[in-house]
Every structure is written in structure tokens, then in C-alpha cells.
Design a protein around this motif. Structure first.
Motif, short mmCIF file in Angstrom:
data_model
loop_
_atom_site.label_atom_id
_atom_site.label_comp_id
_atom_site.label_asym_id
_atom_site.label_seq_id
_atom_site.Cartn_x
_atom_site.Cartn_y
_atom_site.Cartn_z
N ARG A 75 0.81 -1.22 0.00
CA ARG A 75 0.00 0.00 0.00
C ARG A 75 0.85 1.27 0.00
NH1 ARG A 75 -3.67 -2.79 3.50
NH2 ARG A 75 -2.58 -1.91 5.31
N GLN A 76 2.11 1.15 0.39
CA GLN A 76 2.98 2.32 0.45
C GLN A 76 3.51 2.72 -0.94
OE1 GLN A 76 3.04 3.37 3.69
NE2 GLN A 76 1.89 1.48 4.06
N ILE A 77 3.30 1.87 -1.95
CA ILE A 77 3.90 2.07 -3.26
C ILE A 77 2.80 2.30 -4.30
CG2 ILE A 77 5.39 1.06 -5.04
CD1 ILE A 77 6.55 -0.74 -2.80
N ASP A 78 2.84 3.44 -4.99
CA ASP A 78 1.80 3.77 -5.96
C ASP A 78 2.07 3.13 -7.32
OD1 ASP A 78 -0.59 5.36 -6.84
OD2 ASP A 78 0.92 6.25 -8.16
N ASP A 79 3.30 3.24 -7.82
CA ASP A 79 3.64 2.73 -9.15
C ASP A 79 3.49 1.21 -9.21
OD1 ASP A 79 5.13 3.26 -11.87
OD2 ASP A 79 6.17 1.56 -10.93
N ALA A 80 2.74 0.72 -10.18
CA ALA A 80 2.43 -0.71 -10.25
C ALA A 80 3.67 -1.57 -10.45
CB ALA A 80 1.43 -0.96 -11.37
N TYR A 81 4.59 -1.12 -11.30
CA TYR A 81 5.78 -1.94 -11.55
C TYR A 81 6.65 -2.02 -10.29
CZ TYR A 81 9.99 -3.82 -13.76
OH TYR A 81 11.06 -4.60 -14.09
N GLN A 82 6.82 -0.91 -9.60
CA GLN A 82 7.59 -0.93 -8.35
C GLN A 82 6.87 -1.76 -7.28
OE1 GLN A 82 10.69 0.21 -8.07
NE2 GLN A 82 10.50 0.72 -10.25
N ARG A 83 5.56 -1.73 -7.31
CA ARG A 83 4.78 -2.54 -6.38
C ARG A 83 4.99 -4.03 -6.67
NH1 ARG A 83 -1.46 -1.45 -4.48
NH2 ARG A 83 -0.50 0.54 -3.93
N LEU A 84 5.03 -4.39 -7.94
CA LEU A 84 5.27 -5.78 -8.31
C LEU A 84 6.68 -6.22 -7.93
CD1 LEU A 84 4.12 -8.33 -9.63
CD2 LEU A 84 4.95 -7.46 -11.84
N LEU A 85 7.66 -5.35 -8.13
CA LEU A 85 9.03 -5.67 -7.72
C LEU A 85 9.12 -5.88 -6.21
CD1 LEU A 85 11.21 -3.28 -9.92
CD2 LEU A 85 10.63 -5.68 -10.33
N LYS A 86 8.37 -5.07 -5.46
CA LYS A 86 8.34 -5.23 -4.00
C LYS A 86 7.72 -6.57 -3.63
CE LYS A 86 8.73 -3.92 0.31
NZ LYS A 86 10.06 -3.76 0.95
N LEU A 87 6.65 -6.95 -4.31
CA LEU A 87 6.02 -8.24 -4.04
C LEU A 87 7.00 -9.37 -4.32
CD1 LEU A 87 3.50 -9.89 -3.28
CD2 LEU A 87 2.86 -9.83 -5.70
N ILE A 88 7.74 -9.27 -5.42
CA ILE A 88 8.74 -10.29 -5.75
C ILE A 88 9.76 -10.39 -4.63
CG2 ILE A 88 10.71 -10.77 -7.27
CD1 ILE A 88 8.94 -9.77 -9.61
N ASP A 89 10.25 -9.25 -4.17
CA ASP A 89 11.25 -9.25 -3.10
C ASP A 89 10.71 -9.89 -1.83
OD1 ASP A 89 13.30 -8.10 -4.54
OD2 ASP A 89 12.82 -6.05 -3.95
N MET A 90 9.42 -9.68 -1.57
CA MET A 90 8.82 -10.23 -0.36
C MET A 90 8.55 -11.73 -0.46
SD MET A 90 6.21 -7.14 0.65
CE MET A 90 5.82 -7.80 2.26
N GLN A 91 8.66 -12.27 -1.67
CA GLN A 91 8.46 -13.71 -1.86
C GLN A 91 9.76 -14.50 -1.81
OE1 GLN A 91 5.43 -15.25 -2.10
NE2 GLN A 91 4.61 -13.23 -1.68
N LEU A 92 10.88 -13.83 -1.80
CA LEU A 92 12.17 -14.53 -1.84
C LEU A 92 12.42 -15.26 -0.53
CD1 LEU A 92 14.30 -11.71 -3.51
CD2 LEU A 92 13.21 -13.68 -4.63
N PRO A 93 12.71 -16.56 -0.60
CA PRO A 93 12.90 -17.36 0.63
C PRO A 93 14.29 -17.19 1.25
CG PRO A 93 13.09 -18.76 -1.31
CD PRO A 93 12.74 -17.39 -1.82
#
Length: 200
Positions: A75-93
Motif C-alpha cells: 500500500r505504500q507504493i503507488d507505481d504498479a511496476y515498483q509494487r510488483l518488484l516489491k512483491l517479488i522481493d517479499m516472496q524470496l525465501p
């Protein structure tokens, strides 16, 4: 249920999913859970009649915490691509809570493959994971940063790629490290979604 009961139940679930991540589902006994929580096996059984009940509820507990954490960060990130990159980073084990969450997921997958009654819970949470990606893609389409794509299909492919790579990281594949996983996922997102990205 009183607040004290809710707190005790949450403490049992927190201990359970961490033990499962550390030792493996079949190696964890109710007595182990009780010991970590400083309570009796009878108390654990009071909240969860059987071991499979604890597994299912521990997965729910684990996933709900992960979704809450992700929602707050995204929710802190407006830009969709940056939001997707953040989601990817949060999925890294990486080593830590996220890797433990992946470990629980991996074991739940194995149990669901042979126990159909566990599949509805798994499918519900998996649908939420894909829907998170779909929403980000739709956001990018509205913002004009993503090209016209079938959001459901791209989300299906991205989540499948994420899972496949995470399994290789968790099982120690020498060819797939956390760094390699991130590079492949970011490359996929860029090629499939970004306006103007080179796809050849």
C-alpha cells in the motif's frame, strides 16, 4: 472466545508453524508444541482436537500474517511496476520468517497431494496469492505502465514460476539461489508487462 483464549490459541499456532518449518510436519508432536508454549498437551487438544487440525490452522495463521505484512508494504507504493518488484522481493525465501513460511507451504502442498480434505484451504489461499498479482497488473494497465495483457494468465505464469524457483532454493539446487530467483522473476515481469520492453 475470551481474549485470553484467543491469545493462547494464537501462541499455539505461532509455535506450531515455526516448529513445522524447523523440523518438518511429521516430526512435530503435540507434546513438542505444548513444551514450546509452556502448557499441556491437553490444552493444545482443547483448541485443536487432532494434529491435522493444528497443521491446517497453523497454515492459515502463517498465511494471514504474510498477507497482512504484504498488504501493509504494498500500500505504500503507488507505481504498479515498483509494487510488483516489491512483491517479488517479499516472496524470496531468504533465511528468516519468509523462508519458514515457504517451508510450511511446501509441507502443506505435500500433505494436500495425498489428503483431499486439505485442498480447499490450500486453494483458497492460493487464489488470494494470484489475485494479489492480478490486482497489481490491472493497476499497471490503468497507469499505462503495463501493456495490454491477459492479467489472469500472466499472474498464473508468474506465481507458478515463483513457486518452482522457491522449491529449488529451498531444496538447495546449486543452480538456483535467492539472487538467481529474483533475477529470473524480475526479467519475467519486465518482458511480459513493461511498455516498451524488449521481448526478443
Amino acid at each position: 472466545m475470551s481474549r485470553a483464549d484467543e491469545d493462547r490459541r494464537a501462541a499455539i499456532l505461532d509455535a506450531t508453524w515455526r516448529l513445522i518449518a524447523e523440523r518438518g510436519y511429521h516430526a512435530v508432536r503435540i507434546a513438542d508444541i505444548a513444551k514450546v508454549c509452556g502448557t499441556s498437551t491437553g490444552t493444545v487438544h482443547y483448541y485443536f482436537p487432532g494434529k491435522h487440525d493444528v497443521l491446517t490452522e497453523a497454515l492459515k495463521h502463517c498465511v494471514e500474517h504474510a498477507f497482512a505484512r504484504q498488504s501493509h508494504e504494498l500500500r505504500q507504493i503507488d507505481d504498479a511496476y515498483q509494487r510488483l518488484l516489491k512483491l517479488i522481493d517479499m516472496q524470496l525465501p531468504k533465511v528468516g520468517p519468509v523462508r519458514d513460511e515457504w517451508s510450511v507451504w511446501l509441507q502443506y502442498w505435500a500433505e494436500s497431494a495425498i489428503r483431499p480434505e486439505l485442498r480447499p484451504v490450500h486453494n483458497e489461499f492460493y487464489a488470494r496469492w494470484r489475485e494479489t498479482v492480478v490486482r497489481i497488473i490491472h493497476r499497471g494497465l490503468r497507469q499505462g505502465v503495463f501493456r495490454d495483457v491477459d492479467a489472469d494468465q500472466v499472474a498464473l505464469r508468474l506465481t507458478a514460476l515463483t513457486d518452482g524457483l522457491a522449491i529449488q532454493v529451498l531444496t538447495g539446487s546449486p543452480a538456483v539461489t535467492v539472487t538467481v530467483m529474483r533475477e529470473l522473476l524480475v526479467d519475467f515481469a519486465r518482458r511480459e508487462l513493461l511498455v516498451g520492453a524488449v521481448t526478443g
